[in-house]
Scaffold this active site. Sequence first.
Site, short mmCIF file in Angstrom:
data_model
loop_
_atom_site.label_atom_id
_atom_site.label_comp_id
_atom_site.label_asym_id
_atom_site.label_seq_id
_atom_site.Cartn_x
_atom_site.Cartn_y
_atom_site.Cartn_z
CG HIS A 77 -0.32 0.40 2.49
ND1 HIS A 77 -0.81 1.40 3.28
CD2 HIS A 77 0.77 -0.05 3.12
CE1 HIS A 77 -0.05 1.54 4.35
NE2 HIS A 77 0.92 0.66 4.29
CB CYS A 131 3.04 3.36 5.77
SG CYS A 131 3.00 1.85 6.78
CD GLN A 149 -6.71 1.99 10.83
OE1 GLN A 149 -7.57 2.86 10.76
NE2 GLN A 149 -5.42 2.24 10.64
CB SER A 172 -3.44 5.23 9.02
OG SER A 172 -3.45 4.30 10.07
CG HIS A 175 -4.42 3.32 3.22
ND1 HIS A 175 -3.34 2.88 3.94
CD2 HIS A 175 -5.32 3.75 4.13
CE1 HIS A 175 -3.57 3.04 5.23
NE2 HIS A 175 -4.76 3.57 5.37
#
Length: 181
Positions: A77, A131, A149, A172, A175
């Site tokens: 990702h 990330c 998640q 977060s 993505h």
Amino acid sequence: MSSLSYNLPNDWELRWSRSRNLPYFYNRVSAESRWQAPEGVDPSVAPAFQKDYQSQHAQQPQDGEKVEGPKSVRVSHLLVKHAESRRPSSWREDTITRSKDEALQKLQGFEIKIKAGEAQLSDLAATESDCSSAKKSGDLGFFERGQMQPQFERASFALQVGEMSEPVWTDSGVHLIQRTG
């Protein structure tokens, strides 16, 4: 899943790291966090806690829907964080100040390059993702239901191998997800 059931000293508890998908030990008095068991604690409590946590947080079918598909998936990702992300910092930026709209615009720019064949998600993730998985070109490895998640998990399990998602929002950030296995 209280800390008492894992025979931890009074000040210590086990918590779940959503960023690493692993259990960690937290001292409520000193605010110390650590991956290794505190002195005198059996290190096997962390895997036991992990198993219990994952079984309790496994994605449950909604409204009678049946969960089908693979037991686990592997994805890479590219994450773009924004100022409202649960942790608005990254290896690239100490403090992320961009808005949600700016994060989406940035991610959509990457999406256009990938769909046009100008770049691979893994290459962009290595240099542009917020990330820490950027070190592995965005590869998160294999995971099962209940480990990510919910929005991220649903999108990941809905993809076919080689397929890339549309933008996916989580706590977060936003993505692009590509299923690799």
